[in-house]
Scaffold this active site. Structure first.
Site, short mmCIF file in Angstrom:
data_model
loop_
_atom_site.label_atom_id
_atom_site.label_comp_id
_atom_site.label_asym_id
_atom_site.label_seq_id
_atom_site.Cartn_x
_atom_site.Cartn_y
_atom_site.Cartn_z
CE LYS A 49 -3.58 -2.61 0.08
NZ LYS A 49 -3.00 -4.02 0.35
CE1 TYR A 262 -9.10 -9.54 3.20
CE2 TYR A 262 -10.22 -9.48 5.21
CZ TYR A 262 -9.31 -9.06 4.52
OH TYR A 262 -8.29 -7.99 4.85
CE1 TYR A 288 -5.67 -8.55 1.05
CE2 TYR A 288 -4.83 -8.39 3.20
CZ TYR A 288 -5.85 -7.94 2.34
OH TYR A 288 -6.87 -7.34 2.51
#
Ligand code: PLP
Length: 331
Positions: A49, A262, A288
């Protein structure tokens, strides 16, 4: 395309390293494996990010913002990097944290990324799962504006055409490294969630006409939904830059590695995280990059990637979340 035309603040340690993983490759028994170390971008334990935030917060500074609002799941790496970037720039951070992952213990809301969010001085707003997070961010922005603040809203995962510019630039960076090392890349693989990473990479690779397939390993949505979302962002990002948009057929997504949902662990994720740690001393994460790596290892086993090829895995970070999954990782 001329990226210097877009406002940017410098936050990341770039270029991130491009390294070979010989011991993991020997175990996997297929192609040569390389890793692009975007876990080493530098900001409060790093991650993908930060590249997006260079452009997003570039825009925020240009607009005179004094506060950054963003949204994510409780253990969001995006939220943590945004909060750290805000601290670095002297902005206040207001974080909306969604209880997206069911049935995690009490410590899930205080350890890992949440601890780091608090350490960098952000204000946390917890919300139940399933709300429209951009509406929540909008409502908070209105409230803060009434108090005289100037908020800038960073979308979930930093994934819009501004944030995706960070991965257009990353595509150029990693190609330059591969060219320098004389490595012909046959595929790039990474975990895909809010889509900005894959969309940016696709646009950057298309703009350089490099013809390297990018495989997104979904950590949340089913394949067609994710492909549509990645493609939509690639199109708007390409338009912003005035370069050709990648075709829909170039968006490759695998959704077999999500598991029960998730943020919920899978045995393959645990095995992949342990293999990378034991064989290469590398920390992947449960939500992830660990599922992404589990996908890569399975694709090798299924013969999608084979001996004689060179495959680059983009390590998108996330190791701060390991501590929120201690039980599963120990078991
Ligand atoms: C956010 C994130 C991703 C996914 O990237 P997107 O651009 O949201 O698709 C992958 N890995 C980690 C560790 C992340 O935090």
């Amino acid at each position: 395309m001329h990226l210097a035309r877009h406002p940017r603040v410098r936050l990341a340690h770039l270029p991130t390293p491009f390294e070979e993983l010989p011991r993991l490759a020997a175990r996997a028994g297929g192609p040569r494996l390389f890793v692009k170390r975007d876990d080493c971008t530098g900001l409060a334990s790093g991650g993908n990010k930060t590249r997006k935030l260079e452009f997003l917060l570039g825009e925020a500074m240009e607009r005179g913002a004094d506060t950054v609002i963003t949204v994510g799941a409780i253990q969001s790496n995006h939220v943590r990097q945004t909060a750290a970037a805000a601290a670095r720039l002297g902005l206040r951070a207001e974080l909306i944290l969604e209880r997206r992952v069911p049935e995690r213990g009490e410590r899930y809301e205080s350890t890992g990324n949440v601890l780091l969010d608090e350490l960098v001085g952000a204000r946390l707003h917890f919300r139940p799962g399933g709300l429209d997070l951009s509406a929540e961010a909008g409502a908070l922005a209105v409230e803060l504006e009434r108090e005289g603040r100037k908020p800038y809203v960073v979308p979930g995962g930093g994934s819009n055409p501004v944030g995706a510019l960070g991965y257009v630039l990353a595509a150029r960076e990693l190609l330059a490294q591969a060219d320098e090392m004389g490595i012909v890349l046959d595929a790039i693989v990474h975990a895909t969630g809010s889509t900005g990473t894959q969309a940016g990479l696709l646009v950057g690779i298309e703009a350089q006409n490099a013809r390297i397939p990018v495989h997104g390993i979904s950590v949340r949505h089913e394949r067609e939904r994710q492909r549509q979302a990645v493609h939509a962002l690639a199109v708007t990002t390409a338009r912003k830059l005035g370069v050709p948009a990648p075709g829909f057929e170039s968006v490759i997504v695998h959704d077999e590695y999500v598991g029960p949902g998730y943020g919920l662990p899978t045995p393959e994720m645990v095995a992949a995280v342990r293999a990378a740690a034991e064989l290469e001393g590398l920390l992947f994460d449960p939500v992830y990059s660990g599922k992404g790596l589990a996908g890569l290892l399975d694709l090798i086993e299924r013969g999608v990637f084979t001996e004689g090829q060179n495959v680059l895995f983009v390590h998108t970070g996330g190791s701060a979340a390991l501590f929120a999954y201690e039980e599963e990782l120990r078991a």
